[in-house]
Enzyme design. Structure first.
Site, PDB file in Angstrom:
ATOM      1  N   GLU A 111     -15.285  12.867  10.010  1.00 50.01           N
ATOM      2  CA  GLU A 111     -16.522  13.593   9.677  1.00 50.01           C
ATOM      3  C   GLU A 111     -16.978  13.248   8.274  1.00 50.01           C
ATOM      4  O   GLU A 111     -16.183  12.864   7.432  1.00 50.01           O
ATOM      5  CB  GLU A 111     -16.319  15.110   9.800  1.00 50.01           C
ATOM      6  CG  GLU A 111     -15.032  15.665   9.225  1.00 50.01           C
ATOM      7  CD  GLU A 111     -14.793  15.413   7.767  1.00 50.01           C
ATOM      8  OE1 GLU A 111     -15.746  15.550   6.975  1.00 50.01           O
ATOM      9  OE2 GLU A 111     -13.643  15.080   7.402  1.00 50.01           O
ATOM     10  N   GLU A 126     -13.522  11.331   6.721  1.00 49.95           N
ATOM     11  CA  GLU A 126     -14.045  10.049   7.242  1.00 49.95           C
ATOM     12  C   GLU A 126     -13.165   9.460   8.334  1.00 49.95           C
ATOM     13  O   GLU A 126     -13.363   8.310   8.727  1.00 49.95           O
ATOM     14  CB  GLU A 126     -14.138   8.957   6.159  1.00 49.95           C
ATOM     15  CG  GLU A 126     -14.948   9.242   4.961  1.00 49.95           C
ATOM     16  CD  GLU A 126     -14.978   8.036   3.995  1.00 49.95           C
ATOM     17  OE1 GLU A 126     -14.430   6.976   4.317  1.00 49.95           O
ATOM     18  OE2 GLU A 126     -15.556   8.196   2.921  1.00 49.95           O
TER      19      GLU A 126
END
Lengths: 366, 366
Positions: B179, B328
């Protein structure tokens, strides 16, 4: 070029900087990358260590080789292992045919593999991956005599040094270290107790899979082994003491690892340490050349309880903790992608400036 | 084939076995390999889980893709993050240009990358790696209103489900989840507190790098956010309650992750969970479809203190613990080589019979 010479004079390396300057330069570069400062955690520390070990702002970790030293142990006659001695030679065959964990993982992770026979109790056929450096068909049974002679110890140390330097000369800047030898946790336990001053009970464990009664029996035998030489305390000179203990209790593969790890550090390549026995070898290499331990990367904490004990004693937290107890360099092979990952983000990530990403925290508050 | 159908009817999968039979078969195979039983530790358990998740004696982990969901958060107006909101869009650009940690590590480890804009507060140019599924330019500021409408929540869940199924249909049997969204640890903290019953203080941390005062301020703001909806307790039906909490506090990327993780488990692919926010999404997916959590592989424990708290609550010990706090999908990317290592040794190692290695412990004693 020869890595046995002055490694920092290699033409493709940046000029020597002091360690502290180098650390600061690496940290400064890390802090310009497009991520919150420090957000890659242990991997940022790892990059710094790799740069310091290699003495270079741009560490090389793509070409790596596992040096897997194999030997037998006279003490295995005493029932200190869950497996019979013949397994050492059988597993060497398995490494060479590609069927062992070390074979599979070295293929998967693009890591060279070299098996070094420094004392397997069998005649081994030639093989491209096998280096025949047999010192004897196993050590003597240390319950009754020193495991090896002075000459054998010197031979093992030299084989280790030469093997590491040759691997570095082949272009490897990371060397993984592994071992195979039925009975070798007995040697490692005695050595750890001898070097750390810990009780033998803290240093003895199940190895490849002894049950509680088996561990108790192993401990009792190792107490006898230690009692045999109690009358002659080791020399006070640390190098002479290290040699004396290796001669009494060492395995050929452990002594070779001591030489190999020391030579790797001296040549400013990265020694990637595996489990219990390789860690004991690193500890001894540090006695022979203080500072070696600070230049080792510890890959994992094994399930052998004495390994965690050793790592605590030297203040090291390894990269992985997966309950492995296989040896063969398997933990080092599993950690190799972490080394490559750390260097990849360090070398390839965009900086805040390059990427046009805001690196300044906003004013606090709405 | 479509993974959205009956995944166990796929032609290349072994017939369905009950989970317990499958576990026994995998363990039996592991115990025939040339290593002491259990000596590959956590990686042996991992192989068992991968087989169970995929419902297959031969799990596929070579083709994998990182789904990186990005969105902005209205609450970022309140100074709850160390970085300004514009960084979300800037980092999406960085992912697409290949300069972010997620880009570098996905390249290194041969993992596909797809960035899904479900709510970035910027107009993004088309790019082959970008899926444009913007629901709105960020959620509403949950200090003053629900973060999203019922329709927006349903849309986010559906985007997540569709995205996962499409990735599986492209041949990926492992999906990594990541994310990006400035302010999203605020959403995750409120959701974790809401779902676990833990105090908000236990669930709030520094995120990308707040100092102590910043964390205190963030906590105070989130207490206000929670106070706003205290008058209307969530419905007693667990699915309705989950929806209500996501609507109040969720991010679009978190809701999409909830849908994606659930769909991945249903399609019997492996969801490889990243850090705090993705773990919260997995927790919520399990409320919507009990059993999901047991079919997730947790890659790492992040430095955000609430992540360790969450993992303890659900009784999970992840594969890595490296102090990462980047998000990420970076932790999932670092764990991917462990999944591939575990399947490689399981599939490629020789058995004791094949290799002619003695697998019977010797008679104890000399």
């Amino acid at each position: 070029m020869s890595a046995s010479g002055m490694p920092l004079a290699e033409p493709d390396m940046t000029p020597l900087e002091t360690e502290e300057t180098l650390r600061r330069s690496v940290r400064a570069r890390l802090d310009r990358l497009t991520k919150p400062q420090g957000s890659l955690g242990r991997l940022e520390d790892l990059v710094v260590e790799l740069c310091v070990i290699q003495g270079d702002l741009h560490p090389q970790v793509s070409q790596a080789e596992l040096l897997l030293f194999a030997a037998d142990h006279g003490i295995s006659d005493e029932g200190v292992s869950a497996f019979p001695r013949v397994v050492t030679a059988q597993m060497v065959g398995n490494f060479l045919r590609g069927g062992a964990a070390a074979s599979v993982l070295s293929r998967l992770h693009g890591c060279g593999l070299r098996v070094i026979d420094v004392g397997v109790d069998a005649d081994l056929d030639p093989h491209p991956l096998l280096q025949q450096s047999k010192i004897a068909r196993g050590t003597a049974n240390m319950l009754h005599a020193d495991a090896m002679s002075t000459a054998q110890l010197q031979q093992a140390l030299q084989i280790g040094r030469d093997t590491a330097i040759e691997a570095i000369d082949r272009g490897n800047r990371v060397l993984l270290f592994g071992e195979m030898g039925i009975g070798n946790t007995s040697a490692s336990s005695l050595l750890l107790a001898g070097f750390s001053g810990s009780s033998l009970a803290e240093c003895v464990g199940p190895g490849t899979g002894l049950d509680t009664a088996g561990v108790a029996r192993k401990l009792a035998i190792l107490e006898q082994v230690r009692g045999r030489s109690a009358a002659s305390p080791p020399p006070s000179d640390p190098v002479a003491a290290a040699h004396a203990m290796l001669q009494r209790w060492g395995g050929f593969e452990i002594a070779a690892l001591v030489g190999a790890i020391g030579a790797t550090v001296a040549a400013r390549a990265v020694p990637l340490i595996d489990g219990f026995s390789v860690s004991v070898a690193a500890l001894i290499a540090d006695r022979l050349a203080p500072g070696v331990l600070r230049r080792c990367v510890f890959s994992h904490c094994s399930a052998e309880p004495a390994h965690a004990h050793l790592l605590r004693r030297i203040g090291v937290e390894p990269l992985l903790s997966l309950g492995l107890r296989l040896g063969e360099g398997s933990g080092a092979l599993l950690a190799l992608p972490l080394l490559r990952s750390s260097v990849a983000f360090y070398e390839q990530m965009a900086s805040f400036d390059d990427a046009g990403v805001s690196d300044r925290p906003k004013e606090d508050g709405p």
